[in-house]
Each structure stands twice: as structure tokens, then as C-alpha cells.
Motif scaffolding. Structure first.
Motif, PDB file in Angstrom:
ATOM      1  N   LEU A 119     -10.408  -0.251  -2.942  1.00 36.97           N
ATOM      2  CA  LEU A 119      -9.448  -0.795  -3.896  1.00 36.97           C
ATOM      3  C   LEU A 119      -8.333  -1.492  -3.126  1.00 36.97           C
ATOM      4  O   LEU A 119      -7.600  -0.861  -2.367  1.00 36.97           O
ATOM      5  CB  LEU A 119      -8.853   0.320  -4.761  1.00 36.97           C
ATOM      6  CG  LEU A 119      -9.633   0.735  -6.012  1.00 36.97           C
ATOM      7  CD1 LEU A 119      -8.917   1.890  -6.699  1.00 36.97           C
ATOM      8  CD2 LEU A 119      -9.773  -0.439  -6.967  1.00 36.97           C
ATOM      9  N   SER A 120      -8.228  -2.801  -3.282  1.00 42.72           N
ATOM     10  CA  SER A 120      -7.130  -3.521  -2.654  1.00 42.72           C
ATOM     11  C   SER A 120      -5.827  -3.173  -3.370  1.00 42.72           C
ATOM     12  O   SER A 120      -5.832  -2.617  -4.476  1.00 42.72           O
ATOM     13  CB  SER A 120      -7.379  -5.033  -2.735  1.00 42.72           C
ATOM     14  OG  SER A 120      -7.302  -5.464  -4.086  1.00 42.72           O
ATOM     15  N   ARG A 121      -4.705  -3.515  -2.734  1.00 37.37           N
ATOM     16  CA  ARG A 121      -3.416  -3.258  -3.373  1.00 37.37           C
ATOM     17  C   ARG A 121      -3.311  -4.012  -4.695  1.00 37.37           C
ATOM     18  O   ARG A 121      -2.808  -3.497  -5.690  1.00 37.37           O
ATOM     19  CB  ARG A 121      -2.272  -3.671  -2.447  1.00 37.37           C
ATOM     20  CG  ARG A 121      -0.886  -3.420  -3.028  1.00 37.37           C
ATOM     21  CD  ARG A 121       0.191  -3.761  -2.030  1.00 37.37           C
ATOM     22  NE  ARG A 121       0.074  -2.948  -0.832  1.00 37.37           N
ATOM     23  CZ  ARG A 121       0.877  -3.085   0.231  1.00 37.37           C
ATOM     24  NH1 ARG A 121       1.822  -4.013   0.229  1.00 37.37           N
ATOM     25  NH2 ARG A 121       0.712  -2.313   1.290  1.00 37.37           N
ATOM     26  N   ARG A 122      -3.823  -5.247  -4.710  1.00 38.42           N
ATOM     27  CA  ARG A 122      -3.791  -6.062  -5.926  1.00 38.42           C
ATOM     28  C   ARG A 122      -4.586  -5.388  -7.051  1.00 38.42           C
ATOM     29  O   ARG A 122      -4.136  -5.328  -8.192  1.00 38.42           O
ATOM     30  CB  ARG A 122      -4.371  -7.438  -5.615  1.00 38.42           C
ATOM     31  CG  ARG A 122      -4.416  -8.405  -6.803  1.00 38.42           C
ATOM     32  CD  ARG A 122      -5.215  -9.653  -6.424  1.00 38.42           C
ATOM     33  NE  ARG A 122      -5.290 -10.631  -7.493  1.00 38.42           N
ATOM     34  CZ  ARG A 122      -4.489 -11.667  -7.624  1.00 38.42           C
ATOM     35  NH1 ARG A 122      -3.528 -11.867  -6.747  1.00 38.42           N
ATOM     36  NH2 ARG A 122      -4.636 -12.520  -8.629  1.00 38.42           N
ATOM     37  N   ALA A 123      -5.788  -4.888  -6.710  1.00 35.32           N
ATOM     38  CA  ALA A 123      -6.622  -4.235  -7.715  1.00 35.32           C
ATOM     39  C   ALA A 123      -5.991  -2.940  -8.197  1.00 35.32           C
ATOM     40  O   ALA A 123      -6.065  -2.596  -9.387  1.00 35.32           O
ATOM     41  CB  ALA A 123      -8.011  -3.967  -7.146  1.00 35.32           C
ATOM     42  N   LEU A 124      -5.352  -2.207  -7.288  1.00 36.30           N
ATOM     43  CA  LEU A 124      -4.714  -0.943  -7.670  1.00 36.30           C
ATOM     44  C   LEU A 124      -3.538  -1.196  -8.609  1.00 36.30           C
ATOM     45  O   LEU A 124      -3.366  -0.491  -9.618  1.00 36.30           O
ATOM     46  CB  LEU A 124      -4.247  -0.206  -6.415  1.00 36.30           C
ATOM     47  CG  LEU A 124      -3.721   1.218  -6.623  1.00 36.30           C
ATOM     48  CD1 LEU A 124      -4.793   2.100  -7.264  1.00 36.30           C
ATOM     49  CD2 LEU A 124      -3.267   1.813  -5.288  1.00 36.30           C
ATOM     50  N   VAL A 125      -2.736  -2.220  -8.288  1.00 36.34           N
ATOM     51  CA  VAL A 125      -1.610  -2.571  -9.160  1.00 36.34           C
ATOM     52  C   VAL A 125      -2.125  -3.030 -10.520  1.00 36.34           C
ATOM     53  O   VAL A 125      -1.618  -2.630 -11.576  1.00 36.34           O
ATOM     54  CB  VAL A 125      -0.747  -3.675  -8.510  1.00 36.34           C
ATOM     55  CG1 VAL A 125       0.277  -4.215  -9.517  1.00 36.34           C
ATOM     56  CG2 VAL A 125      -0.035  -3.134  -7.287  1.00 36.34           C
ATOM     57  N   GLY A 126      -3.159  -3.865 -10.509  1.00 41.76           N
ATOM     58  CA  GLY A 126      -3.719  -4.350 -11.758  1.00 41.76           C
ATOM     59  C   GLY A 126      -4.280  -3.230 -12.617  1.00 41.76           C
ATOM     60  O   GLY A 126      -4.080  -3.205 -13.841  1.00 41.76           O
ATOM     61  N   SER A 127      -4.968  -2.278 -11.999  1.00 44.72           N
ATOM     62  CA  SER A 127      -5.523  -1.144 -12.735  1.00 44.72           C
ATOM     63  C   SER A 127      -4.417  -0.290 -13.331  1.00 44.72           C
ATOM     64  O   SER A 127      -4.515   0.184 -14.475  1.00 44.72           O
ATOM     65  CB  SER A 127      -6.399  -0.292 -11.810  1.00 44.72           C
ATOM     66  OG  SER A 127      -7.486  -1.042 -11.306  1.00 44.72           O
ATOM     67  N   SER A 128      -3.351  -0.082 -12.564  1.00 41.33           N
ATOM     68  CA  SER A 128      -2.224   0.711 -13.067  1.00 41.33           C
ATOM     69  C   SER A 128      -1.564   0.025 -14.261  1.00 41.33           C
ATOM     70  O   SER A 128      -1.232   0.668 -15.258  1.00 41.33           O
ATOM     71  CB  SER A 128      -1.200   0.925 -11.951  1.00 41.33           C
ATOM     72  OG  SER A 128      -1.770   1.613 -10.859  1.00 41.33           O
ATOM     73  N   LEU A 129      -1.391  -1.299 -14.165  1.00 40.98           N
ATOM     74  CA  LEU A 129      -0.815  -2.047 -15.286  1.00 40.98           C
ATOM     75  C   LEU A 129      -1.722  -1.951 -16.516  1.00 40.98           C
ATOM     76  O   LEU A 129      -1.237  -1.835 -17.649  1.00 40.98           O
ATOM     77  CB  LEU A 129      -0.626  -3.515 -14.903  1.00 40.98           C
ATOM     78  CG  LEU A 129       0.520  -3.825 -13.939  1.00 40.98           C
ATOM     79  CD1 LEU A 129       0.504  -5.304 -13.570  1.00 40.98           C
ATOM     80  CD2 LEU A 129       1.859  -3.459 -14.559  1.00 40.98           C
ATOM     81  N   ALA A 130      -3.034  -1.996 -16.294  1.00 37.85           N
ATOM     82  CA  ALA A 130      -3.969  -1.897 -17.410  1.00 37.85           C
ATOM     83  C   ALA A 130      -3.847  -0.550 -18.110  1.00 37.85           C
ATOM     84  O   ALA A 130      -3.906  -0.463 -19.342  1.00 37.85           O
ATOM     85  CB  ALA A 130      -5.401  -2.118 -16.926  1.00 37.85           C
ATOM     86  N   VAL A 131      -3.666   0.512 -17.336  1.00 35.12           N
ATOM     87  CA  VAL A 131      -3.490   1.853 -17.923  1.00 35.12           C
ATOM     88  C   VAL A 131      -2.232   1.889 -18.782  1.00 35.12           C
ATOM     89  O   VAL A 131      -2.265   2.319 -19.945  1.00 35.12           O
ATOM     90  CB  VAL A 131      -3.423   2.928 -16.824  1.00 35.12           C
ATOM     91  CG1 VAL A 131      -3.023   4.279 -17.426  1.00 35.12           C
ATOM     92  CG2 VAL A 131      -4.756   3.054 -16.115  1.00 35.12           C
ATOM     93  N   PHE A 132      -1.110   1.440 -18.216  1.00 32.13           N
ATOM     94  CA  PHE A 132       0.155   1.468 -18.960  1.00 32.13           C
ATOM     95  C   PHE A 132       0.099   0.541 -20.173  1.00 32.13           C
ATOM     96  O   PHE A 132       0.627   0.867 -21.241  1.00 32.13           O
ATOM     97  CB  PHE A 132       1.321   1.078 -18.040  1.00 32.13           C
ATOM     98  CG  PHE A 132       1.683   2.125 -17.037  1.00 32.13           C
ATOM     99  CD1 PHE A 132       2.157   3.364 -17.445  1.00 32.13           C
ATOM    100  CD2 PHE A 132       1.538   1.898 -15.681  1.00 32.13           C
ATOM    101  CE1 PHE A 132       2.491   4.343 -16.525  1.00 32.13           C
ATOM    102  CE2 PHE A 132       1.865   2.866 -14.744  1.00 32.13           C
ATOM    103  CZ  PHE A 132       2.343   4.103 -15.170  1.00 32.13           C
TER     104      PHE A 132
END
Length: 298
Positions: A119-132
Motif C-alpha cells: 500500500l503506497s502512502r497515496r493509496a493508504l490516504v485514499g482508502s482512509s478518506l473512502a472510509v470516512f
């Protein structure tokens, strides 16, 4: 838009088709017990996929080890749908929508552990935003509705279903690499038919229900057709097709679109209302999906 980009977004279409699944399933449950409805869904989906494979792909002969791979996916699939349909029958649509958020979370975890995906940092940030963003979308639903008639068995079934579908997603990746998305999902679905069929006589006997006595209304027929052709044959193919072009951990983020579509369908067909939380949550979710999807396609 090139081919890789186009099919990389195929799972988004799958999530859109799944968006109305909980509502449609509830319609079917009024006439057909959940596991029997799941069986009918799989039979119809397997038949449709079988016809497509027979007419579009060359005839293959699979070794015993290859059939075991397809059989393993069939077990994940059977476990996911049986727990999903029983859980949906015991809970309500709002609880089901909230718990769907667990599926991409499980996919992310299994993708890293089982497939060594990164998981790249970009993908991790994007996944977190998707959850919220997803929770923002769901926040407009009444908490009283979500908390009403909580059945611990139903909740447990839906949590297990999320995990099992994550397994079906992640462990399907090696099979897709070896064959194709269409063949993988078709043979897994066909092999799951007898597994689902095992539950039907026991459920009908336990509930003292006869399929001959089912009131076959237009709504029931539409529910079975939607579940079999749209949310099974078409959606599962789109879901696996996306993994031909990207990692399972990136495909997972598209699952968050499901509650958005479900809510929009409620607005369009049931006269439901949305508030600012839905709009803000939808925007945050869209940003998260964009970050992850573009990361995987770069």
C-alpha cells in the motif's frame, strides 16, 4: 481512455449493481427463504456465465489441481453468500450498509498478508478518506434505524460475510492471473451451485415451506432476475475483471461506492431525502476513490 484504465474501473460498475442488492434481497425474503433465494441466484448466475464462456472462450481441459483452485473459490463464495443472506434476513438494510464497509478493510488486510501487495502512502490516504466518506454518507441515516432490532447473530453473519467475500476477492487473484476473470468467476460460480443446494432442503424443512406454494409475483421474479443476472453474473465478472489490471488492495476501494448507490436509488425510487452529510461524505469518498484508483493505474 485506454483499455487498462477502462477495465481498472470495472469494479466500480460491480459496486453500483450491488448498491440495490440489500433492498432487492428484502423483497425476495418476503416470499422465499434466504438460503433458497441465494441458491436460485447462483443457479441463474451460473447458467448465464456458463453460456457466455461456452460461446466466447476456447474449450479447455483442466487438471485436478486446477479444479481444486476453482473449488476453493467456490467455498469462499458459498460461505460469503450464505452468511450474507442469513445476516440480511436477520437485520435491516441500514445495518447491512454500515457493515459493508468491513469488506474493503478485510480485502486490504488480506491483500497485504496473502498476496504481499504493498500500500503506497497515496493509496493508504485514499482508502482512509473512502472510509470516512462512507461513514459521512451513512450518517444521514437515522441512528435509531441502524440501532433498531439489533440481532447479534445477524450482525455476526454480516461480519463473517464481509471476511469471506474478501477471501473470494484476494484468493481469486492468482486464478485470474493463470486464466481470465470470466473463466475464474464462471467455474467458481458453477462449482458453488451444489454447495448452495445442500442448504435448501434443510431450510425448507425447518421453515415448513414449499416452493410450490410461493406466491410468484412480479416483484419476486424481478428480485430473482436482478440478483442472478445483475448482482451475480455481471457484477462478479466486473469485480474480477478489475483485478486483471490492478491489485486486490486497489480494487477494494470501489466497494465503498455501494452504500452511495444504494442511497441514491432510495432517493430516486422511494422518495427518500439526503442531507448535507451525504453530499460532503460523497465528495470525500470520491476523492479517496480517485487517489487509490489513479495510484493503481499510474
Amino acid at each position: 481512455m485506454n483499455r487498462t484504465t477502462l477495465f481498472g474501473f470495472a469494479p466500480l460498475l460491480a459496486s453500483a449493481l450491488w448498491g440495490g442488492m440489500y433492498v432487492v434481497s428484502k423483497w425476495g425474503f418476503d416470499a422465499i427463504p434466504p438460503l433458497t433465494l441465494a441458491f436460485l441466484r447462483i443457479v441463474l448466475g451460473a447458467a448465464a456465465l456458463g453460456v457466455v464462456v461456452a460461446t466466447t472462450t476456447p474449450r479447455r481441459t483442466f487438471a485436478r489441481e486446477e479444479w481444486r483452485r476453482f473449488g476453493g473459490l467456490a467455498v469462499w463464495l458459498t460461505a460469503a453468500l450464505t452468511t450474507q443472506f442469513v445476516g440480511t434476513d436477520l437485520t435491516n438494510a441500514s445495518q447491512g450498509s454500515v457493515l459493508t464497509v468491513l469488506t474493503p478493510v478485510f480485502i486490504l488486510g488480506l491483500g497485504v498478508v496473502a498476496l504481499d501487495e504493498q500500500l503506497s502512502r497515496r493509496a493508504l490516504v485514499g482508502s482512509s478518506l473512502a472510509v470516512f466518506g462512507t461513514f459521512g454518507v451513512l450518517a444521514e441515516r437515522s441512528l435509531d434505524t441502524i440501532a433498531t432490532n439489533i440481532d447479534p447473530v445477524g450482525i455476526a453473519m454480516l461480519v463473517l460475510s464481509s471476511f469471506f467475500f474478501a477471501g473470494f476477492t484476494v484468493y481469486g487473484k492468482p486464478v485470474i492471473r493463470r486464466y481470465s476473470a470470466l473463466e475464474a468467476v464462471t467455474y467458481a460460480t458453477i462449482l458453488s451451485v451444489p454447495l448452495f443446494g445442500l442448504f435448501v432442503p434443510f431450510e425448507l424443512a425447518a421453515r415448513d415451506v414449499s416452493l410450490l406454494a410461493v406466491d410468484v409475483t412480479t416483484s419476486v421474479v424481478a428480485a430473482v432476475l436482478y440478483l442472478g443476472l445483475a448482482s451475480t453474473a455481471t457484477a462478479w465478472y466486473f469485480w474480477y475483471k478489475g483485478m486483471e489490471y490492478t491489485d486486490a488492495t486497489h480494487v477494494a476501494v470501489f466497494f465503498f461506492a455501494q452504500p452511495v448507490v444504494g442511497t441514491l436509488l432510495g432517493v430516486a425510487f422511494l422518495g427518500e431525502q439526503v442531507d448535507a452529510g451525504f453530499v460532503v461524505g460523497g465528495v470525500v469518498l470520491a476523492v479517496g476513490v480517485y487517489l487509490v484508483s489513479t495510484d493503481s493505474l499510474d
